[in-house]
Design a protein around this motif. Structure first.
Motif, PDB file in Angstrom:
ATOM      1  N   MET A   1       5.630   5.543  30.319  1.00 28.63           N
ATOM      2  CA  MET A   1       6.179   6.165  29.119  1.00 28.63           C
ATOM      3  C   MET A   1       7.565   6.723  29.408  1.00 28.63           C
ATOM      4  SD  MET A   1       4.593   9.271  26.771  1.00 28.63           S
ATOM      5  CE  MET A   1       3.015   8.439  26.587  1.00 28.63           C
ATOM      6  N   GLN A   2       8.503   6.461  28.500  1.00 26.04           N
ATOM      7  CA  GLN A   2       9.837   7.035  28.612  1.00 26.04           C
ATOM      8  C   GLN A   2       9.908   8.334  27.807  1.00 26.04           C
ATOM      9  OE1 GLN A   2      11.995   3.161  27.526  1.00 26.04           O
ATOM     10  NE2 GLN A   2      13.417   4.130  28.945  1.00 26.04           N
ATOM     11  N   PHE A   3      10.877   9.176  28.206  1.00 28.93           N
ATOM     12  CA  PHE A   3      10.990  10.480  27.560  1.00 28.93           C
ATOM     13  C   PHE A   3      12.424  10.749  27.122  1.00 28.93           C
ATOM     14  CE2 PHE A   3       7.665  10.754  30.804  1.00 28.93           C
ATOM     15  CZ  PHE A   3       6.582  11.107  30.009  1.00 28.93           C
ATOM     16  N   GLY A   4      12.545  11.257  25.905  1.00 27.92           N
ATOM     17  CA  GLY A   4      13.795  11.800  25.424  1.00 27.92           C
ATOM     18  C   GLY A   4      13.510  13.129  24.766  1.00 27.92           C
ATOM     19  N   VAL A   5      14.549  13.855  24.439  1.00 30.40           N
ATOM     20  CA  VAL A   5      14.392  15.117  23.720  1.00 30.40           C
ATOM     21  C   VAL A   5      15.210  15.062  22.436  1.00 30.40           C
ATOM     22  CG1 VAL A   5      14.991  17.581  23.709  1.00 30.40           C
ATOM     23  CG2 VAL A   5      13.802  16.599  25.670  1.00 30.40           C
ATOM     24  N   LEU A   6      14.574  15.412  21.331  1.00 26.63           N
ATOM     25  CA  LEU A   6      15.269  15.589  20.062  1.00 26.63           C
ATOM     26  C   LEU A   6      15.797  17.015  20.056  1.00 26.63           C
ATOM     27  CD1 LEU A   6      16.090  14.622  17.261  1.00 26.63           C
ATOM     28  CD2 LEU A   6      13.796  15.226  16.447  1.00 26.63           C
TER      29      LEU A   6
END
Length: 325
Positions: A1-6
Motif C-alpha cells: 500500500m502506498q501512502f499520501g497525506v491530504l
C-alpha cells in the motif's frame, strides 16, 4: 500500500497565530519526506478558516524547497476558477522547479460562495471545469494550438514551458457519480473524496472501473482514496477526536453561515453518521485492521490520509504504517 497525506491548513476558531498552522504543517511534511510517503497533496480552499491555502501552487513551490523525496500533489487546483492557459503555465513551471515531482490534481469544487465570488455560476461550473481541463492538457501536448469553446476562444497559442514529466501525471477529483462517469469516459485517473462513507467509496470505485471498461480504457491507474483518520491510545479518545474534527468541518465549511443554535436533529444525526461511517477512528491496531479490510473490499492500494489531529499523524507514522505497508 502506498501512502499520501491530504494536507489541510485548518485554523479552528482562529486559535493561535496563523503562522503556527503553517509551521506545524510544514514540519509534518518534512517528516513525510523521510518516512516513506509517496506524496503530500495540498488542498486549495478560499474564504474560510477550514483551510487557509488559497494557492496550492505557491505552497507547492515552498514545499519543494524543504523536501527531496516527496512528490507534491495538488488536491486540487480548482480549475474552473483559473484562466486555463495561466493554469497550464503555472503547473508546468512548478514541474520544472520541483525537478519533475508534481502530481496535478484538478477539481471542479463544490462551494457556492467560492463560485459566486470568482464569477463561476453553479449551473455552468461542470462544463467550465471540463473545458479548462481539456485546454490544459492540449497546452501541454501541442506545440501550438487553437481553441473554440463555450468559455474560451484563442488562436495559434504556444504555452511554455511544457511540463518536465512526459506525460504529466494527473488526476480528476471526483465525489459525484457524474464526475466519476466523465473521468471514466475520458480514461482519466481519479482522486476519491474523503467525505464518502467507506461503503459508498467501494460502490463508487466499482462504478469507475465499469465506466472505464465500457469505454475501452484500462484500469491500471493508481487511485488515491482519501480517508479521514482519528487515532489515539484508547477508543474513547479516538472517537472524540473524530467527533471534534467532524464538528469543525460541518460548522466551518459544509454549513457555512449557519449558527450552531440553528442545528436541527437531522444535523446531529448526519454528524453521528459521518463519524461512524466515514471517519476511520480507533486505536492504532483497530485503524490498521480497518485499512487492511478496505484494501481487501475496496481495492485500497493508495491511502490518501487526512489526519484529524497532529497526534493522529504521529501515531499513523509510528504505529499504523508499519502494520499495513
Amino acid at each position: 500500500m502506498q501512502f499520501g497525506v491530504l494536507q489541510f491548513f485548518s485554523w479552528p476558531n482562529r486559535r493561535g497565530e496563523l503562522s503556527t498552522v503553517y509551521d506545524r504543517a510544514l514540519d509534518r511534511i518534512k517528516v513525510m519526506d523521510q518516512t516513506g510517503f509517496d506524496a503530500v497533496w495540498l488542498a486549495e480552499h478560499h474564504f474560510s478558516t477550514y483551510s487557509v491555502c488559497p494557492s496550492v501552487h505557491v505552497m507547492a513551490a515552498h514545499v519543494a524547497g524543504i523536501t527531496k523525496n516527496l512528490r507534491i500533489g495538488t488536491a486540487v487546483s480548482l480549475a474552473a476558477f483559473y484562466h486555463p492557459l495561466r493554469l497550464a503555465e503555472e503547473v508546468a513551471l512548478l514541474d520544472h522547479l520541483t525537478q519533475g515531482r508534481i502530481n496535478w490534481g484538478a477539481g471542479r469544487g463544490f462551494d457556492r460562495k467560492e463560485m459566486e465570488i470568482f464569477g463561476v455560476g453553479i449551473e455552468e461550473s461542470a462544463e467550465r471545469f471540463h473545458e479548462h481541463v481539456e485546454i490544459v492538457l492540449q497546452a501541454w501536448q501541442c506545440e501550438k494550438f487553437s481553441f473554440e469553446g463555450q468559455f474560451n476562444q484563442f488562436s495559434d497559442v504556444e504555452v511554455l514551458p511544457k511540463p518536465l514529466q512526459d506525460p504529466m501525471p494527473f488526476w480528476i477529483a471526483t465525489s459525484s457519480r457524474d464526475a466519476i462517469e466523465w473521468a471514466g469516459e475520458k480514461g482519466y485517473a481519479i482522486l476519491m473524496d474523503p467525505h464518502a462513507s467507506c461503503e459508498e467509496l467501494g460502490s463508487k470505485y466499482q462504478f469507475y472501473l465499469d465506466t472505464l471498461a465500457k469505454n475501452g480504457h484500462s484500469s491500471n491507474t493508481i487511485t488515491p482514496m482519501a480517508r479521514l483518520l482519528a487515532i489515539a491510545d484508547h477508543e474513547e479518545q479516538a472517537e472524540q477526536i473524530a467527533r471534534n474534527g467532524s464538528q469543525w468541518m460541518f460548522g466551518s465549511y459544509f454549513n457555512q453561515g449557519r449558527a450552531k443554535s440553528t442545528q436541527s436533529q437531522s444535523d446531529v444525526r448526519r454528524l453521528t453518521d459521518y463519524v461512524q461511517n466515514t471517519v476511520i477512528w480507533g486505536t492504532p491496531e483497530r485503524v490498521a485492521d480497518r485499512l487492511v479490510e478496505l484494501k481487501e473490499t475496496n481495492s485500497l492500494d493508495y491511502l490518501l490520509a487526512a489526519p484529524l489531529s497532529h497526534a493522529t499523524f504521529v501515531k499513523f507514522v509510528d504505529e499504523v504504517m508499519p502494520r499495513v505497508a
